[in-house]
Design a protein around this motif. Sequence first.
Motif, mmCIF file in Angstrom:
data_model
loop_
_atom_site.group_PDB
_atom_site.id
_atom_site.type_symbol
_atom_site.label_atom_id
_atom_site.label_comp_id
_atom_site.label_asym_id
_atom_site.label_seq_id
_atom_site.Cartn_x
_atom_site.Cartn_y
_atom_site.Cartn_z
ATOM 1 N N TYR A 159 0.808 -1.207 0.000
ATOM 2 C CA TYR A 159 0.000 0.000 0.000
ATOM 3 C C TYR A 159 0.850 1.269 0.000
ATOM 4 O O TYR A 159 1.696 1.442 0.871
ATOM 5 C CB TYR A 159 -0.909 0.043 1.231
ATOM 6 C CG TYR A 159 -1.940 -1.046 1.250
ATOM 7 C CD1 TYR A 159 -3.013 -1.026 0.368
ATOM 8 C CD2 TYR A 159 -1.850 -2.092 2.166
ATOM 9 C CE1 TYR A 159 -3.969 -2.024 0.386
ATOM 10 C CE2 TYR A 159 -2.800 -3.095 2.199
ATOM 11 C CZ TYR A 159 -3.861 -3.053 1.300
ATOM 12 O OH TYR A 159 -4.803 -4.053 1.329
ATOM 13 N N LEU B 223 -1.060 3.986 0.046
ATOM 14 C CA LEU B 223 -2.032 4.559 0.972
ATOM 15 C C LEU B 223 -2.954 3.420 1.389
ATOM 16 O O LEU B 223 -3.743 2.931 0.579
ATOM 17 C CB LEU B 223 -2.827 5.690 0.315
ATOM 18 C CG LEU B 223 -3.880 6.368 1.187
ATOM 19 C CD1 LEU B 223 -3.214 7.129 2.349
ATOM 20 C CD2 LEU B 223 -4.729 7.310 0.361
ATOM 21 N N ALA B 224 -2.802 2.965 2.618
ATOM 22 C CA ALA B 224 -3.564 1.809 3.098
ATOM 23 C C ALA B 224 -5.028 2.172 3.336
ATOM 24 O O ALA B 224 -5.351 3.337 3.584
ATOM 25 C CB ALA B 224 -2.952 1.280 4.395
ATOM 26 N N HIS C 133 -8.269 3.011 5.113
ATOM 27 C CA HIS C 133 -8.535 3.701 6.387
ATOM 28 C C HIS C 133 -7.381 4.590 6.849
ATOM 29 O O HIS C 133 -7.409 5.113 7.945
ATOM 30 C CB HIS C 133 -8.948 2.728 7.486
ATOM 31 C CG HIS C 133 -10.036 1.804 7.059
ATOM 32 N ND1 HIS C 133 -11.306 2.235 6.752
ATOM 33 C CD2 HIS C 133 -10.044 0.482 6.842
ATOM 34 C CE1 HIS C 133 -12.049 1.218 6.390
ATOM 35 N NE2 HIS C 133 -11.317 0.133 6.436
ATOM 36 N N GLU C 134 -6.341 4.737 6.010
ATOM 37 C CA GLU C 134 -5.271 5.693 6.303
ATOM 38 C C GLU C 134 -5.680 7.024 5.674
ATOM 39 O O GLU C 134 -6.027 7.072 4.499
ATOM 40 C CB GLU C 134 -3.953 5.208 5.698
ATOM 41 C CG GLU C 134 -2.774 6.101 5.957
ATOM 42 C CD GLU C 134 -1.504 5.571 5.289
ATOM 43 O OE1 GLU C 134 -0.584 6.376 5.105
ATOM 44 O OE2 GLU C 134 -1.448 4.375 4.950
ATOM 45 N N GLU C 135 -5.661 8.081 6.436
ATOM 46 C CA GLU C 135 -6.141 9.362 5.922
ATOM 47 C C GLU C 135 -5.000 10.172 5.323
ATOM 48 O O GLU C 135 -3.917 10.259 5.891
ATOM 49 C CB GLU C 135 -6.799 10.163 7.043
ATOM 50 C CG GLU C 135 -7.476 11.419 6.545
ATOM 51 C CD GLU C 135 -8.242 12.141 7.637
ATOM 52 O OE1 GLU C 135 -8.354 13.370 7.552
ATOM 53 O OE2 GLU C 135 -8.708 11.476 8.580
#
Length: 116
Positions: free
Chosen positions: A27, A29-30, A32-34
């Motif tokens: 990822y 941007l994983a 639930h990562e904001e």
Amino acid sequence: MIKKFHDMTPVRRENLQGGQGGAWNRYALAPHEELQGSHFQMVGTIRLDPGAEVGEHEHLTNEELYVILEGEGIYTEDGVEHKVGAGDVLILQRTHSHALRNTGKGTLTFLAVIVD
């Protein structure tokens, strides 16, 4: 912003969206990562094992893009199946459903991007 591939830790996931088998994900941007001020909800590379699948699921509040990087499979959108392979771009809009199954002998690798 640059996310280097070798800096992204591989994450093993099984039964993606209720599908069979598993995959290795990396990822940028994983889920639930904001990312402050961005519409991106997830950006990652997914390597589906032979025979594995992302189970059918609906996107009610966001959209998703897949870019097939290697391998071959069956992409299902709103119940209609399509053969897909390297270079194909799959765009799913809100309120539609999709799934992806690896039908090849090797991994099916794709870039997945979810935006709101």
